[in-house]
Scaffold this motif. Structure first.
Motif, PDB file in Angstrom:
ATOM      1  N   LEU A  32       8.633   5.251   5.822  1.00 30.35           N
ATOM      2  CA  LEU A  32       7.679   4.498   5.009  1.00 30.35           C
ATOM      3  C   LEU A  32       7.480   5.099   3.628  1.00 30.35           C
ATOM      4  CD1 LEU A  32       4.873   3.736   7.619  1.00 30.35           C
ATOM      5  CD2 LEU A  32       6.382   2.073   6.530  1.00 30.35           C
ATOM      6  N   LEU A  33       7.277   6.403   3.575  1.00 35.62           N
ATOM      7  CA  LEU A  33       6.814   7.046   2.343  1.00 35.62           C
ATOM      8  C   LEU A  33       7.922   7.698   1.528  1.00 35.62           C
ATOM      9  CD1 LEU A  33       3.613   8.687   3.889  1.00 35.62           C
ATOM     10  CD2 LEU A  33       3.807   6.467   2.745  1.00 35.62           C
ATOM     11  N   PRO A  45     -11.245  14.828  12.653  1.00 35.74           N
ATOM     12  CA  PRO A  45     -12.455  15.671  12.629  1.00 35.74           C
ATOM     13  C   PRO A  45     -12.171  17.135  12.303  1.00 35.74           C
ATOM     14  CG  PRO A  45     -12.459  14.235  14.542  1.00 35.74           C
ATOM     15  CD  PRO A  45     -11.108  14.099  13.917  1.00 35.74           C
ATOM     16  N   GLY A  46     -11.115  17.690  12.875  1.00 34.04           N
ATOM     17  CA  GLY A  46     -10.806  19.101  12.639  1.00 34.04           C
ATOM     18  C   GLY A  46     -10.488  19.387  11.196  1.00 34.04           C
ATOM     19  N   GLN A  47      -9.703  18.515  10.577  1.00 36.46           N
ATOM     20  CA  GLN A  47      -9.353  18.715   9.167  1.00 36.46           C
ATOM     21  C   GLN A  47     -10.571  18.562   8.267  1.00 36.46           C
ATOM     22  OE1 GLN A  47      -5.740  17.478   7.273  1.00 36.46           O
ATOM     23  NE2 GLN A  47      -4.939  16.725   9.223  1.00 36.46           N
ATOM     24  N   MET A  48     -11.430  17.598   8.588  1.00 42.61           N
ATOM     25  CA  MET A  48     -12.617  17.393   7.759  1.00 42.61           C
ATOM     26  C   MET A  48     -13.573  18.575   7.891  1.00 42.61           C
ATOM     27  SD  MET A  48     -13.344  13.312   8.087  1.00 42.61           S
ATOM     28  CE  MET A  48     -14.234  13.233   6.551  1.00 42.61           C
ATOM     29  N   ALA A  49     -13.678  19.143   9.086  1.00 41.45           N
ATOM     30  CA  ALA A  49     -14.553  20.299   9.293  1.00 41.45           C
ATOM     31  C   ALA A  49     -14.039  21.513   8.528  1.00 41.45           C
ATOM     32  CB  ALA A  49     -14.661  20.607  10.783  1.00 41.45           C
ATOM     33  N   SER A  50     -12.725  21.714   8.531  1.00 38.29           N
ATOM     34  CA  SER A  50     -12.163  22.883   7.856  1.00 38.29           C
ATOM     35  C   SER A  50     -12.128  22.735   6.340  1.00 38.29           C
ATOM     36  CB  SER A  50     -10.744  23.152   8.377  1.00 38.29           C
ATOM     37  OG  SER A  50      -9.878  22.066   8.078  1.00 38.29           O
ATOM     38  N   ALA A  51     -12.224  21.484   5.834  1.00 38.24           N
ATOM     39  CA  ALA A  51     -12.151  21.251   4.389  1.00 38.24           C
ATOM     40  C   ALA A  51     -13.459  21.546   3.673  1.00 38.24           C
ATOM     41  CB  ALA A  51     -11.726  19.814   4.113  1.00 38.24           C
ATOM     42  N   GLY A  52     -14.556  21.716   4.420  1.00 42.45           N
ATOM     43  CA  GLY A  52     -15.839  22.036   3.799  1.00 42.45           C
ATOM     44  C   GLY A  52     -16.317  20.939   2.872  1.00 42.45           C
ATOM     45  N   GLU A  53     -16.695  21.311   1.637  1.00 44.32           N
ATOM     46  CA  GLU A  53     -17.217  20.330   0.683  1.00 44.32           C
ATOM     47  C   GLU A  53     -16.138  19.378   0.184  1.00 44.32           C
ATOM     48  OE1 GLU A  53     -16.781  22.997  -3.431  1.00 44.32           O
ATOM     49  OE2 GLU A  53     -18.759  22.588  -2.578  1.00 44.32           O
ATOM     50  N   ASN A  54     -14.877  19.714   0.438  1.00 40.43           N
ATOM     51  CA  ASN A  54     -13.776  18.834   0.040  1.00 40.43           C
ATOM     52  C   ASN A  54     -13.306  17.928   1.177  1.00 40.43           C
ATOM     53  OD1 ASN A  54     -13.639  19.797  -2.626  1.00 40.43           O
ATOM     54  ND2 ASN A  54     -12.380  21.540  -2.002  1.00 40.43           N
ATOM     55  N   ALA A  55     -14.128  17.781   2.227  1.00 38.69           N
ATOM     56  CA  ALA A  55     -13.780  16.871   3.318  1.00 38.69           C
ATOM     57  C   ALA A  55     -13.563  15.471   2.766  1.00 38.69           C
ATOM     58  CB  ALA A  55     -14.898  16.863   4.361  1.00 38.69           C
ATOM     59  N   ARG A  56     -12.485  14.835   3.193  1.00 43.97           N
ATOM     60  CA  ARG A  56     -12.117  13.538   2.625  1.00 43.97           C
ATOM     61  C   ARG A  56     -11.275  12.764   3.620  1.00 43.97           C
ATOM     62  NH1 ARG A  56      -9.080  17.667   0.801  1.00 43.97           N
ATOM     63  NH2 ARG A  56      -6.792  17.463   0.708  1.00 43.97           N
ATOM     64  N   VAL A  57     -11.141  11.468   3.368  1.00 42.60           N
ATOM     65  CA  VAL A  57     -10.272  10.597   4.163  1.00 42.60           C
ATOM     66  C   VAL A  57      -8.976  10.411   3.384  1.00 42.60           C
ATOM     67  CG1 VAL A  57      -9.957   8.286   5.124  1.00 42.60           C
ATOM     68  CG2 VAL A  57     -12.191   9.408   5.268  1.00 42.60           C
ATOM     69  N   LYS A  58      -7.863  10.716   4.013  1.00 42.05           N
ATOM     70  CA  LYS A  58      -6.569  10.602   3.353  1.00 42.05           C
ATOM     71  C   LYS A  58      -6.050   9.161   3.394  1.00 42.05           C
ATOM     72  CE  LYS A  58      -5.038  15.304   4.530  1.00 42.05           C
ATOM     73  NZ  LYS A  58      -3.961  16.073   5.204  1.00 42.05           N
ATOM     74  N   ASN A  59      -5.255   8.816   2.407  1.00 44.29           N
ATOM     75  CA  ASN A  59      -4.648   7.482   2.374  1.00 44.29           C
ATOM     76  C   ASN A  59      -3.812   7.207   3.620  1.00 44.29           C
ATOM     77  OD1 ASN A  59      -5.367   6.093  -0.104  1.00 44.29           O
ATOM     78  ND2 ASN A  59      -4.286   7.712  -1.193  1.00 44.29           N
ATOM     79  N   THR A  60      -3.021   8.194   4.045  1.00 48.68           N
ATOM     80  CA  THR A  60      -2.134   7.966   5.183  1.00 48.68           C
ATOM     81  C   THR A  60      -2.910   7.737   6.475  1.00 48.68           C
ATOM     82  OG1 THR A  60      -1.912  10.372   5.432  1.00 48.68           O
ATOM     83  CG2 THR A  60      -0.169   9.204   4.224  1.00 48.68           C
ATOM     84  N   TRP A  61      -4.151   8.206   6.540  1.00 51.02           N
ATOM     85  CA  TRP A  61      -4.957   7.991   7.753  1.00 51.02           C
ATOM     86  C   TRP A  61      -5.316   6.511   7.926  1.00 51.02           C
ATOM     87  CZ3 TRP A  61      -9.059  12.499   7.329  1.00 51.02           C
ATOM     88  CH2 TRP A  61      -8.383  13.727   7.435  1.00 51.02           C
ATOM     89  N   PHE A 100       0.853  -1.187   0.000  1.00 51.50           N
ATOM     90  CA  PHE A 100       0.000   0.000   0.000  1.00 51.50           C
ATOM     91  C   PHE A 100       0.884   1.231   0.000  1.00 51.50           C
ATOM     92  CE2 PHE A 100      -2.741   2.979   2.669  1.00 51.50           C
ATOM     93  CZ  PHE A 100      -3.601   3.304   1.641  1.00 51.50           C
ATOM     94  N   LEU A 101       0.577   2.206  -0.870  1.00 55.03           N
ATOM     95  CA  LEU A 101       1.331   3.455  -0.980  1.00 55.03           C
ATOM     96  C   LEU A 101       2.813   3.216  -1.261  1.00 55.03           C
ATOM     97  CD1 LEU A 101      -0.231   5.563   1.944  1.00 55.03           C
ATOM     98  CD2 LEU A 101      -0.884   5.510  -0.470  1.00 55.03           C
ATOM     99  N   GLY A 102       3.083   2.137  -1.988  1.00 61.92           N
ATOM    100  CA  GLY A 102       4.463   1.825  -2.316  1.00 61.92           C
ATOM    101  C   GLY A 102       5.229   1.194  -1.179  1.00 61.92           C
ATOM    102  N   CYS A 103       4.539   0.869  -0.083  1.00 62.94           N
ATOM    103  CA  CYS A 103       5.178   0.269   1.084  1.00 62.94           C
ATOM    104  C   CYS A 103       4.814  -1.205   1.177  1.00 62.94           C
ATOM    105  CB  CYS A 103       4.720   0.957   2.379  1.00 62.94           C
ATOM    106  SG  CYS A 103       4.782   2.755   2.343  1.00 62.94           S
TER     107      CYS A 103
END
Length: 328
Positions: free
Chosen positions: A189-190, A106-122, A87-90
């Protein structure tokens, strides 16, 4: 399954976004739910949206629907084997990616607005906080305590059970030392720009990660007997591993209540073998024969068995269970 052509409406593509997250966000653009997207357009009936990332054909179809850059979308693909995950080249140990689980900030998703998303590294179990901001990641709903999953999900920010909007959860910041450890682990890792001391640098990455978890566990014995050898303890263990063998020597000296390595090498052979034997059950929990060999070699040095008197030491470092009153 319908032949896919690009939809008239789509979403912005983010290179760091998990494929499952992209699919959940895209579905409403076609006025359908995620399950319909899977069955009608990707040929994946009764499967989780997280499974898309394991199927090259489904990734290609999703890219066509959303007019996404296929190469960028494919970066979030994973392959699972019996003994490892890619995964992710690892190359990761089994358990470091659990596809059915969501983890989010939660904080990042709230601040991202309509672009709220789950990141691969999460999704990487060993990275306990966001690498960039240090925000602690959630893997359970704080209201109903269920693990966050991908099934029955109308959007990426809700609990699939109680429907709590997780963007409303007060974000927590990880301690600075934990953030620093996670960033070092992420570099290994990355970016692969960290070289571990010999002979650890020769171990495959799954063994390095499991070795790190073991070292964190070993560090806190016997004060914390309940500490697990788990991915969540890898960042702290990885920082220790970078200081090999000094870090290990310090732990052993503390366990043996010795001031210097010279103290461990004093005394008759039998006494030293017995002292070293108290560590055998911990060493047996190391992830591989190669890792065990590295630790045993270091213990030989510390306890002064480099003079050819190590045969008894090797015996005590292989614990054997006693069968008492066993009936078959």
């Amino acid at each position: 399954m319908r032949s896919n052509i690009p939809w008239l409406r789509t979403i912005e593509q983010f290179e760091d976004e998990a494929i499952a997250s992209t699919a959940v966000r895209l579905a409403p653009m076609g006025r359908i739910d995620t399950d319909t997207l899977l069955s009608l357009h990707l040929g994946m009936t009764d499967q989780s949206v997280s499974t898309i990332a394991s199927r090259a054909d489904a990734i290609a179809e999703l890219a066509a629907l959303g007019s996404f850059d296929h190469a960028k979308l494919s970066k979030g693909a994973w392959r699972m084997f019996k003994d490892r995950i890619e995964f992710l080249g690892c190359v990761l140990p089994v358990g470091w990616l659990v596809p059915e689980r969501r983890r989010l900030a939660p904080g990042q998703m709230a601040s991202a607005g309509e672009n709220a998303r789950v990141k691969n590294t999460w999704l990487l179990s060993g990275l306990i906080c966001d690498v960039e901001t240090g925000e602690t990641l959630l893997d359970r709903c704080p209201a109903c305590l269920n693990l966050l999953a991908w099934r029955n999900l109308p959007n990426i920010w809700s609990c699939q059970v109680c429907k709590l909007d997780l963007r409303s959860v007060t974000p927590r910041q990880s301690p600075p030392e934990a953030v620093a450890a996670v960033r070092e682990l992420a570099r290994y890792l990355l970016k692969r720009d960290i070289r571990l001391p010999a002979p650890l640098g020769d171990l495959p990455s799954p063994d390095v990660l499991k070795f790190s978890a073991w070292l964190s566990y070993f560090r806190w014995l016997p004060e914390d007997l309940g500490l697990a050898i788990s991915p969540k303890n890898v960042p702290a263990g990885f920082l220790l591993l970078k200081r090999w063998p000094t870090c290990f020597d310090e732990i052993v000296l503390k366990r043996m209540k010795a001031s210097t390595a010279e103290d461990l090498a004093k005394g008759d052979v039998i006494s030293r073998i017995k002292a070293a034997g108290t560590l055998s059950s911990s060493v047996a929990r190391l992830p591989s024969a190669a890792a065990q060999a590295i630790v045993k070699s270091r213990l030989e040095t510390l306890f002064g068995f480099l003079d050819g008197s190590s045969e008894g030491f090797q015996d005590v470092m292989v614990p054997i269970s006693e069968l008492v009153n066993s009936r078959f």
